[in-house]
Motif scaffolding. Structure first.
Motif, PDB file in Angstrom:
ATOM      1  N   ALA A 104     -33.374  -6.565  35.330  1.00 45.68           N
ATOM      2  CA  ALA A 104     -32.187  -7.338  34.771  1.00 45.68           C
ATOM      3  C   ALA A 104     -31.327  -7.547  36.273  1.00 45.68           C
ATOM      4  N   VAL A 105     -30.885  -8.601  36.206  1.00 48.16           N
ATOM      5  CA  VAL A 105     -30.174  -9.047  37.676  1.00 48.16           C
ATOM      6  C   VAL A 105     -28.702  -9.619  37.183  1.00 48.16           C
ATOM      7  N   GLU A 106     -27.604  -8.750  37.301  1.00 53.43           N
ATOM      8  CA  GLU A 106     -26.447  -8.988  36.420  1.00 53.43           C
ATOM      9  C   GLU A 106     -25.103  -8.527  37.119  1.00 53.43           C
ATOM     10  N   GLY A 107     -24.151  -8.678  36.463  1.00 60.66           N
ATOM     11  CA  GLY A 107     -22.719  -8.114  37.461  1.00 60.66           C
ATOM     12  C   GLY A 107     -22.042  -9.189  37.678  1.00 60.66           C
ATOM     13  N   GLU A 108     -21.534  -9.106  38.789  1.00 63.25           N
ATOM     14  CA  GLU A 108     -20.911 -10.300  39.735  1.00 63.25           C
ATOM     15  C   GLU A 108     -21.572 -11.420  40.047  1.00 63.25           C
ATOM     16  N   VAL A 109     -22.290 -12.239  39.075  1.00 62.59           N
ATOM     17  CA  VAL A 109     -23.239 -13.312  39.609  1.00 62.59           C
ATOM     18  C   VAL A 109     -22.886 -14.337  38.388  1.00 62.59           C
ATOM     19  N   ALA A 110     -23.026 -15.597  38.976  1.00 62.20           N
ATOM     20  CA  ALA A 110     -22.582 -16.938  38.224  1.00 62.20           C
ATOM     21  C   ALA A 110     -23.956 -16.934  36.986  1.00 62.20           C
ATOM     22  N   LYS A 111     -25.118 -16.557  37.517  1.00 62.84           N
ATOM     23  CA  LYS A 111     -26.238 -16.813  36.585  1.00 62.84           C
ATOM     24  C   LYS A 111     -27.158 -15.594  36.432  1.00 62.84           C
ATOM     25  N   PRO A 112     -26.513 -14.493  35.579  1.00 63.53           N
ATOM     26  CA  PRO A 112     -27.060 -13.379  35.326  1.00 63.53           C
ATOM     27  C   PRO A 112     -28.537 -13.769  34.434  1.00 63.53           C
ATOM     28  N   LYS A 113     -29.580 -13.088  34.985  1.00 68.70           N
ATOM     29  CA  LYS A 113     -30.934 -13.132  34.185  1.00 68.70           C
ATOM     30  C   LYS A 113     -31.782 -11.967  34.231  1.00 68.70           C
ATOM     31  N   VAL A 114     -32.485 -11.802  33.192  1.00 76.62           N
ATOM     32  CA  VAL A 114     -33.638 -10.741  33.012  1.00 76.62           C
ATOM     33  C   VAL A 114     -34.973 -11.536  33.289  1.00 76.62           C
ATOM     34  N   PHE A 115     -35.513 -11.134  34.324  1.00 74.92           N
ATOM     35  CA  PHE A 115     -36.627 -11.431  34.909  1.00 74.92           C
ATOM     36  C   PHE A 115     -37.928 -10.525  34.337  1.00 74.92           C
ATOM     37  N   ASP A 116     -39.094 -11.049  34.108  1.00 76.95           N
ATOM     38  CA  ASP A 116     -40.348 -10.724  33.887  1.00 76.95           C
ATOM     39  C   ASP A 116     -40.787 -10.193  35.270  1.00 76.95           C
ATOM     40  N   VAL A 117     -41.259  -9.202  35.556  1.00 73.44           N
ATOM     41  CA  VAL A 117     -42.120  -8.895  36.832  1.00 73.44           C
ATOM     42  C   VAL A 117     -42.861  -9.870  37.333  1.00 73.44           C
ATOM     43  N   ASP A 118     -43.740 -10.421  36.541  1.00 74.74           N
ATOM     44  CA  ASP A 118     -44.782 -11.385  36.907  1.00 74.74           C
ATOM     45  C   ASP A 118     -44.280 -12.704  37.151  1.00 74.74           C
ATOM     46  N   GLU A 119     -43.168 -12.943  36.489  1.00 75.03           N
ATOM     47  CA  GLU A 119     -42.241 -14.137  36.941  1.00 75.03           C
ATOM     48  C   GLU A 119     -41.908 -14.164  38.333  1.00 75.03           C
ATOM     49  N   ILE A 120     -41.302 -12.718  38.754  1.00 81.21           N
ATOM     50  CA  ILE A 120     -40.852 -12.668  40.135  1.00 81.21           C
ATOM     51  C   ILE A 120     -41.637 -12.868  40.742  1.00 81.21           C
ATOM     52  N   ILE A 121     -43.243 -12.399  40.638  1.00 82.22           N
ATOM     53  CA  ILE A 121     -44.187 -12.334  41.719  1.00 82.22           C
ATOM     54  C   ILE A 121     -44.565 -13.924  41.821  1.00 82.22           C
ATOM     55  N   ARG A 122     -44.580 -14.553  40.816  1.00 78.48           N
ATOM     56  CA  ARG A 122     -44.947 -15.964  40.872  1.00 78.48           C
ATOM     57  C   ARG A 122     -43.995 -16.778  41.783  1.00 78.48           C
ATOM     58  N   ARG A 123     -42.623 -16.549  41.174  1.00 81.39           N
ATOM     59  CA  ARG A 123     -41.504 -17.431  41.786  1.00 81.39           C
ATOM     60  C   ARG A 123     -41.188 -16.913  43.351  1.00 81.39           C
ATOM     61  N   TYR A 124     -41.452 -15.888  43.749  1.00 79.40           N
ATOM     62  CA  TYR A 124     -41.195 -15.869  44.971  1.00 79.40           C
ATOM     63  C   TYR A 124     -42.380 -15.311  46.013  1.00 79.40           C
ATOM     64  N   PRO A 125     -43.125 -16.153  46.427  1.00 81.83           N
ATOM     65  CA  PRO A 125     -44.294 -15.930  47.056  1.00 81.83           C
ATOM     66  C   PRO A 125     -44.218 -14.503  48.219  1.00 81.83           C
ATOM     67  N   ALA A 126     -45.090 -13.626  48.335  1.00 79.87           N
ATOM     68  CA  ALA A 126     -45.099 -12.722  49.109  1.00 79.87           C
ATOM     69  C   ALA A 126     -45.470 -13.026  50.495  1.00 79.87           C
ATOM     70  N   GLU A 127     -44.861 -12.289  51.544  1.00 75.54           N
ATOM     71  CA  GLU A 127     -45.138 -12.451  52.837  1.00 75.54           C
ATOM     72  C   GLU A 127     -45.495 -11.214  53.341  1.00 75.54           C
ATOM     73  N   GLU A 128     -46.113 -11.058  54.478  1.00 78.88           N
ATOM     74  CA  GLU A 128     -46.511  -9.773  54.965  1.00 78.88           C
ATOM     75  C   GLU A 128     -45.687  -9.384  55.998  1.00 78.88           C
ATOM     76  N   ARG A 129     -45.019  -8.158  55.781  1.00 77.32           N
ATOM     77  CA  ARG A 129     -44.044  -7.590  56.886  1.00 77.32           C
ATOM     78  C   ARG A 129     -44.313  -6.297  57.261  1.00 77.32           C
ATOM     79  N   VAL A 130     -44.723  -5.877  58.420  1.00 79.00           N
ATOM     80  CA  VAL A 130     -45.052  -4.898  59.087  1.00 79.00           C
ATOM     81  C   VAL A 130     -43.868  -4.012  59.559  1.00 79.00           C
ATOM     82  N   TYR A 131     -43.532  -2.926  58.865  1.00 83.90           N
ATOM     83  CA  TYR A 131     -42.246  -2.151  59.008  1.00 83.90           C
ATOM     84  C   TYR A 131     -42.359  -0.654  59.207  1.00 83.90           C
ATOM     85  N   ARG A 132     -41.466  -0.130  60.100  1.00 82.60           N
ATOM     86  CA  ARG A 132     -41.474   1.323  60.108  1.00 82.60           C
ATOM     87  C   ARG A 132     -40.758   1.796  58.814  1.00 82.60           C
ATOM     88  N   LEU A 133     -41.232   3.056  58.379  1.00 80.47           N
ATOM     89  CA  LEU A 133     -40.578   3.724  57.238  1.00 80.47           C
ATOM     90  C   LEU A 133     -40.220   5.232  58.043  1.00 80.47           C
TER      91      LEU A 133
END
Length: 314
Positions: A104-133
């Motif tokens: 769920a993405v909500e609060g102070e937003v104009a278009k709150p929405k409940v996303f299915d996680v597979d919709e998120i994966i399809r909608r926002y293509p993944a990039e590879e990011r090499v980061y230190r943790l």
């Protein structure tokens, strides 16, 4: 199965970064497609960090930063929802069911929405990011994440002018997450960022690592990665993202306010009350190395904190 601890792993067993990238270019795309992810094109030599300089947009690591082996990344974890021992998540996280899963993405937003996680994966293509943790216990890893900038998702729900912070919540399922049956921390786990931190291009939502979908012990199916902050800020298994007007509570700040502040930027000049943060040990190595300001991302993020007393706002 014997689970190796960091002290058991000789540096000779660390996968050389160039070998990993060569192998990824050969089979990485096929592995990601088979997993149902949409991978980015292989990173250029400069973006990988093998050209001797970082790229400020992606915040990639340098030539001296060898990737941490996949086995270490997936068997040595902080994830108290499954136990406080570093090996507990790899032992017990299989109990967590990651489908179906909604965010769920909500609060102070104009278009709150409940996303299915597979919709998120399809909608926002993944990039590879090499980061230190960098973890607050003075150990660190170098991880090839698959993910996308959090700003893309937040932009789509349109934050209002009242949104100043972003609050995140981890799933709460004590029947599946054995650590939540105790009171070692207040549950569910919550974290937060200032809105400008959340919108920074280095801040990503991760869906995988090493070309594969996230394993449960690493925060499946969706986790935050904020590479200039200590690892506990990168909240795992997210079910809610809420944009708010006031600074939100965060789990470790509530549990131990004298030790863990809201910002939790990697800062060698601010020690933990019980140990120094000036040096760290990369998992798989025996030697310690100096801790870098903002975990090595100062050129990209220091301007976010211009004029702030970083010892006070720790």
């Amino acid at each position: 199965m014997r689970i190796l601890r960091p002290r058991d792993i000789p540096s000779s067993e660390i996968t050389d970064e160039s070998l990993y990238w060569n192998r990824r270019e050969f089979i990485g795309a096929a592995a990601a497609v088979a997993a149902g992810l949409i991978p980015a094109s292989p990173l250029s030599r400069r973006e990988r960090g093998t050209g001797g300089e970082d790229t400020s947009e992606r915040g990639t690591v340098g030539q001296a930063d060898k990737l941490t082996p996949f086995e270490d990344i997936t068997t040595y974890n902080n994830y108290y929802e499954f136990g406080t021992d570093k090996a507990d998540p790899s032992r017990y996280a299989h109990a967590l069911k990651t489908r179906p899963w909604t965010v769920a993405v909500e609060g102070e937003v104009a278009k709150p929405k409940v996303f299915d996680v597979d919709e998120i994966i399809r909608r926002y293509p993944a990039e590879e990011r090499v980061y230190r943790l960098r973890c607050v216990e003075a150990w660190s890893m170098v991880i090839p994440w698959l993910g996308f900038p959090l700003s893309k998702l937040l932009g789509d729900v349109q934050p209002t002018s009242h949104a100043k912070y972003v609050a995140f919540t981890t799933v709460h399922r004590p029947e599946e997450m054995r650590g939540q049956r105790g009171n070692v921390l207040p549950w569910p786990y919550v974290e937060g960022l200032r809105l400008d931190e959340a919108m920074h291009p280095l801040t990503i939502l991760a869906t995988g690592l090493y070309g594969k979908p996230l394993l449960n012990q690493n925060g499946a199916p969706l986790r935050l990665v904020v590479p200039w902050k200590y690892g506990f800020k990168s909240i795992k298994s997210i079910v809610r993202i809420r944009l708010v007007r006031e600074q939100p509570p965060t789990t470790w700040s509530m549990a131990t306010p004298g030790e863990y502040g809201f910002y939790s930027n990697v800062n060698p000049n601010v020690d933990h009350p019980r140990w120094s943060q000036k040096r760290e040990r990369r998992i798989g190595e025996l030697r310690r190395r100096p801790t870098l300001m903002f975990n090595g991302y100062a050129d990209q993020v220091a301007s976010l904190y211009s004029g702030m007393d970083l010892a006070r706002y720790y």
